[in-house]
Design a protein around this motif. Structure first.
Motif, mmCIF file in Angstrom:
data_model
loop_
_atom_site.group_PDB
_atom_site.id
_atom_site.type_symbol
_atom_site.label_atom_id
_atom_site.label_comp_id
_atom_site.label_asym_id
_atom_site.label_seq_id
_atom_site.Cartn_x
_atom_site.Cartn_y
_atom_site.Cartn_z
ATOM 1 N N GLY A 14 0.985 -1.238 -0.030
ATOM 2 C CA GLY A 14 -0.029 0.068 -0.070
ATOM 3 C C GLY A 14 0.947 1.237 0.064
ATOM 4 N N LYS A 15 2.238 1.183 0.039
ATOM 5 C CA LYS A 15 2.945 2.351 0.058
ATOM 6 C C LYS A 15 3.162 2.723 -1.486
ATOM 7 C CE LYS A 15 3.433 1.894 4.248
ATOM 8 N NZ LYS A 15 2.495 1.083 4.638
ATOM 9 N N LYS A 16 3.767 3.980 -1.887
ATOM 10 C CA LYS A 16 3.954 4.393 -2.979
ATOM 11 C C LYS A 16 5.280 4.163 -3.580
ATOM 12 C CE LYS A 16 1.562 8.975 -1.822
ATOM 13 N NZ LYS A 16 1.789 10.400 -1.719
ATOM 14 N N ASP A 17 5.325 4.096 -4.938
ATOM 15 C CA ASP A 17 6.494 3.399 -5.447
ATOM 16 C C ASP A 17 7.791 4.090 -5.121
ATOM 17 O OD1 ASP A 17 4.994 1.605 -6.813
ATOM 18 O OD2 ASP A 17 4.880 2.827 -8.628
ATOM 19 N N ASP A 18 7.815 5.599 -4.755
ATOM 20 C CA ASP A 18 8.934 6.229 -4.527
ATOM 21 C C ASP A 18 9.319 5.919 -3.091
ATOM 22 O OD1 ASP A 18 6.808 7.588 -3.508
ATOM 23 O OD2 ASP A 18 7.794 9.478 -3.561
ATOM 24 N N GLN A 19 8.406 5.670 -2.216
ATOM 25 C CA GLN A 19 8.870 5.337 -0.889
ATOM 26 C C GLN A 19 9.458 3.866 -0.648
ATOM 27 O OE1 GLN A 19 4.777 5.824 0.724
ATOM 28 N NE2 GLN A 19 5.191 7.559 1.277
ATOM 29 N N ILE A 20 8.955 2.930 -1.581
ATOM 30 C CA ILE A 20 9.405 1.623 -1.626
ATOM 31 C C ILE A 20 10.815 1.627 -2.337
ATOM 32 C CG2 ILE A 20 9.231 -0.816 -2.699
ATOM 33 C CD1 ILE A 20 6.171 -0.260 -2.677
ATOM 34 N N ALA A 21 11.098 2.352 -3.269
ATOM 35 C CA ALA A 21 12.533 2.487 -3.749
ATOM 36 C C ALA A 21 13.409 3.156 -2.827
ATOM 37 C CB ALA A 21 12.305 3.507 -5.109
ATOM 38 N N THR A 22 12.903 4.103 -2.106
ATOM 39 C CA THR A 22 13.986 4.818 -0.990
ATOM 40 C C THR A 22 14.281 3.728 -0.159
ATOM 41 O OG1 THR A 22 12.820 7.114 -1.450
ATOM 42 C CG2 THR A 22 13.950 6.656 0.640
ATOM 43 N N ALA A 23 13.292 3.027 0.463
ATOM 44 C CA ALA A 23 13.615 1.917 1.491
ATOM 45 C C ALA A 23 14.463 0.948 0.803
ATOM 46 C CB ALA A 23 12.368 1.328 1.931
ATOM 47 N N LYS A 24 14.342 0.565 -0.551
ATOM 48 C CA LYS A 24 15.269 -0.512 -1.018
ATOM 49 C C LYS A 24 16.766 0.071 -1.163
ATOM 50 C CE LYS A 24 11.727 -3.603 -2.855
ATOM 51 N NZ LYS A 24 11.209 -4.214 -4.356
#
Length: 60
Positions: A14-24
């Motif tokens: 449910g998170k935004k793509d940019d938030q997922i990319a930042t975590a990764k």
């Protein structure tokens, strides 16, 4: 330079793509996983973007 430990506490669901990319980009893949990074402006900016998803501890 100081080090910080970053631990992922929330799921990517449910998170935004940019938030997922930042975590990764920080090296986080699974809930409960922690990584150690240098404490600099770039890392702090990334943490600020996903602050609701991570816990941060400063190391000596």
């Amino acid at each position: 330079m100081a080090k910080i430990e970053i631990r992922l506490k929330k799921s990517f669901i449910g998170k935004k793509d940019d938030q997922i990319a930042t975590a990764k980009a920080l090296g986080l893949k699974k809930i409960g996983q922690s990584v150690t990074r240098e404490d600099n402006k770039t890392t702090r900016g990334m943490i600020k973007k996903i602050s609701f998803m991570v816990d941060v501890n400063e190391l000596d």
